[in-house]
Write a protein that holds these residues in place. Structure first.
Motif, PDB file in Angstrom:
ATOM      1  N   ALA A  74       0.816  -1.210   0.000  1.00 23.77           N
ATOM      2  CA  ALA A  74       0.000   0.000   0.000  1.00 23.77           C
ATOM      3  C   ALA A  74       0.852   1.264   0.000  1.00 23.77           C
ATOM      4  N   LEU A  75       2.182   1.085  -0.104  1.00 20.67           N
ATOM      5  CA  LEU A  75       3.165   2.177  -0.114  1.00 20.67           C
ATOM      6  C   LEU A  75       3.326   2.828   1.251  1.00 20.67           C
ATOM      7  N   ARG A  76       2.990   2.069   2.312  1.00 25.82           N
ATOM      8  CA  ARG A  76       3.244   2.533   3.668  1.00 25.82           C
ATOM      9  C   ARG A  76       4.612   2.034   4.120  1.00 25.82           C
ATOM     10  N   ALA A 111       5.722   6.286   1.835  1.00 26.82           N
ATOM     11  CA  ALA A 111       6.909   6.706   1.079  1.00 26.82           C
ATOM     12  C   ALA A 111       6.627   6.476  -0.399  1.00 26.82           C
ATOM     13  N   VAL A 112       6.851   7.499  -1.210  1.00 24.71           N
ATOM     14  CA  VAL A 112       6.524   7.412  -2.635  1.00 24.71           C
ATOM     15  C   VAL A 112       7.679   7.933  -3.484  1.00 24.71           C
ATOM     16  N   GLY A 113       7.747   7.434  -4.713  1.00 24.96           N
ATOM     17  CA  GLY A 113       8.729   7.926  -5.673  1.00 24.96           C
ATOM     18  C   GLY A 113      10.071   7.220  -5.579  1.00 24.96           C
ATOM     19  N   ASP A 114      11.108   7.900  -6.024  1.00 25.46           N
ATOM     20  CA  ASP A 114      12.450   7.312  -6.101  1.00 25.46           C
ATOM     21  C   ASP A 114      12.991   6.867  -4.755  1.00 25.46           C
ATOM     22  N   ASP A 121      -0.527   8.999  -6.860  1.00 25.22           N
ATOM     23  CA  ASP A 121      -1.973   8.883  -7.002  1.00 25.22           C
ATOM     24  C   ASP A 121      -2.529   7.777  -6.106  1.00 25.22           C
ATOM     25  N   LEU A 122      -1.846   6.628  -6.088  1.00 26.97           N
ATOM     26  CA  LEU A 122      -2.330   5.526  -5.268  1.00 26.97           C
ATOM     27  C   LEU A 122      -2.214   5.859  -3.777  1.00 26.97           C
ATOM     28  N   ALA A 123      -1.112   6.489  -3.384  1.00 24.67           N
ATOM     29  CA  ALA A 123      -0.942   6.849  -1.977  1.00 24.67           C
ATOM     30  C   ALA A 123      -2.005   7.853  -1.536  1.00 24.67           C
ATOM     31  N   ALA A 124      -2.355   8.801  -2.412  1.00 19.52           N
ATOM     32  CA  ALA A 124      -3.409   9.767  -2.068  1.00 19.52           C
ATOM     33  C   ALA A 124      -4.723   9.057  -1.772  1.00 19.52           C
ATOM     34  N   TYR A 156      -0.190  -1.345  -4.785  1.00 28.46           N
ATOM     35  CA  TYR A 156       0.570  -0.835  -5.923  1.00 28.46           C
ATOM     36  C   TYR A 156       1.172  -1.992  -6.710  1.00 28.46           C
ATOM     37  N   ARG A 157       1.021  -1.920  -8.007  1.00 29.54           N
ATOM     38  CA  ARG A 157       1.645  -2.908  -8.887  1.00 29.54           C
ATOM     39  C   ARG A 157       2.862  -2.273  -9.538  1.00 29.54           C
ATOM     40  N   PRO A 158       4.038  -2.783  -9.249  1.00 30.89           N
ATOM     41  CA  PRO A 158       5.251  -2.175  -9.800  1.00 30.89           C
ATOM     42  C   PRO A 158       5.209  -2.070 -11.320  1.00 30.89           C
ATOM     43  N   ILE A 159       5.701  -0.947 -11.815  1.00 30.53           N
ATOM     44  CA  ILE A 159       5.753  -0.717 -13.249  1.00 30.53           C
ATOM     45  C   ILE A 159       7.061  -1.283 -13.795  1.00 30.53           C
ATOM     46  N   HIS A 160       6.951  -2.250 -14.666  1.00 28.13           N
ATOM     47  CA  HIS A 160       8.139  -2.828 -15.288  1.00 28.13           C
ATOM     48  C   HIS A 160       8.300  -2.372 -16.735  1.00 28.13           C
ATOM     49  N   ARG A 161       7.182  -1.963 -17.335  1.00 25.83           N
ATOM     50  CA  ARG A 161       7.230  -1.502 -18.720  1.00 25.83           C
ATOM     51  C   ARG A 161       6.433  -0.206 -18.828  1.00 25.83           C
TER      52      ARG A 161
END
Length: 382
Positions: free
Chosen positions: A269-271, A280-283, A301-304, A324-329
């Motif tokens: 959930a990005l917690r 925690a979000v981003g790089d 957006d998902l964290a909001a 969150y589903r990690p972006i690979h492509r």
């Protein structure tokens, strides 16, 4: 990478009206603060007085007319909240406060760490003011203008883009791009894109060294690859990766929040692992290996959404957060100056479409998406 969901700490005190605090005013932090600003008070903390549009920084480090383009004021970003210019030095999870270097304490009901990563020159914001950063860009411009030979180490998107910018600005200088991989842009998985980049650079008289892991030589201005080959250059730029901005967390006693590479460990959930009220979000986090702007924006957006879910539900009626589903492509655009480049566009089936100069110019190369970011911060596109 993601950690298993543990027993979370930090139940929110009912009835509290503390502000959300977002530490870090980069792409993810600005996006998240803007999302939350419509329904709550937000305090955005950043050591810089302006937003730094890093996408435009490589050109700004080469061309004088771009020196101030990456800087956009924060003053129109938030309607209900505020921007606090300062450096966060401590997170007091007991009192729910962020402590700044000035001594100011910011109470929070939810905290978001969005401090991003530190980039090599010239993609780094030097100092704390736009004037200081612009002076740093001017120094790079002067060095490049005077150089007889410029070496760029790292053949990923940044290294390729910087090599092209320098070549176009200095057609009379020698430019060498040394890359440790077998092909340029090889981490993207697109051999065709790498070959297109190499073809453009070599057609413009850039020396491209592949399988060349570089390190400083014994003498000033010399560099050596793993085979012992020596190259002399009076200027060098290293585009070999980034470092998460989390040393302050370690110094503040939150080293257990970090993994071996210094990224903040988050759950799906990005917690921050084990906490309901710290995200925690981003790089800065370990949610994905792909550290690019689209991934940071998607996380914001998902964290909001998850923050609103957490604050607006409780007890047995608490709603589950989205994962969150990690972006690979993801689409990736690499300009070769303002009028050419390569765009990698994922298509169904695991393939990647490689588009050329016209698409790249319209999407990014001409203006580096500066008008878009200005609008996002409340300013006109010009």
């Amino acid at each position: 990478m993601f950690q298993a969901l543990g027993s979370p700490k930090g139940e929110w005190p009912k009835g509290a009206e503390w502000p959300r605090v977002v530490i870090g005013g980069g792409y993810a932090g600005v996006r998240l603060a803007k999302r939350l600003d419509t329904t709550a008070r937000v305090t955005l903390v950043d050591r810089k007085e302006v937003f730094f549009h890093r996408i435009a920084s490589l050109r700004a480090g080469v061309r004088r007319e771009w020196s101030h383009s990456p800087f956009i004021p924060y003053d129109r970003l938030l309607r209900n909240g505020r921007v606090a210019v300062g450096k966060a030095v401590r997170v007091d999870t007991t009192e729910r406060q962020v402590v700044l270097a000035t001594g100011e304490r910011l109470p929070y009901d939810v905290l978001v760490i969005a401090t991003g990563a530190d980039y090599p020159e010239p993609a780094r914001f030097a100092g704390t003011t736009a004037e200081e950063a612009a002076k740093a860009f001017a120094t790079h411009q002067q060095h490049i203008a005077a150089a007889e030979h410029v070496l760029i180490v790292g053949g990923g998107p940044s290294g390729v883009e910087l090599s092209a910018e320098i070549r176009l600005a200095r057609p009379d200088a020698r430019v060498t791009l040394a890359h440790s991989g077998p092909e340029l842009l090889h981490a993207t998985g697109s051999v065709r894109a790498g070959r297109k980049a190499r073809g453009w650079l070599e057609a413009h008289d850039v020396d491209v060294w592949l399988d060349a892991f570089m390190s400083p030589g014994n003498d000033f201005g010399t560099y050596r690859d793993a085979r012992g080959n020596v190259i002399e250059a009076d200027r060098s730029f290293w585009a070999t990766g980034t470092t998460p901005n989390t040393l302050w967390l370690r110094l503040a006693g939150h080293g257990d929040w970090l993994n071996a590479s210094g990224h903040v460990k988050v759950d799906q959930a990005l917690r921050v692992q084990g906490w309901l009220d710290v995200f925690a979000v981003g790089d800065v986090n370990d949610a994905t290996e792909v550290k690019i702007t689209p991934a940071a924006l998607a996380q914001a957006d998902l964290a909001a959404h998850n923050i609103r879910t957490y604050l607006n539900s409780a007890g047995k009626h608490r709603k589950e957060p989205r994962f969150y589903r990690p972006i690979h492509r993801t689409p990736l655009i690499v300009p070769f100056g303002p009028a050419d480049g390569v765009t990698m566009l994922p298509v169904p089936g695991g393939e990647t479409a490689v588009l050329g100069g016209r698409t790249t110019t319209l999407a990014k190369a001409k203006n580096h998406m500066t008008p878009y970011m200005r609008r996002r911060l409340g300013y006109t596109a010009a």
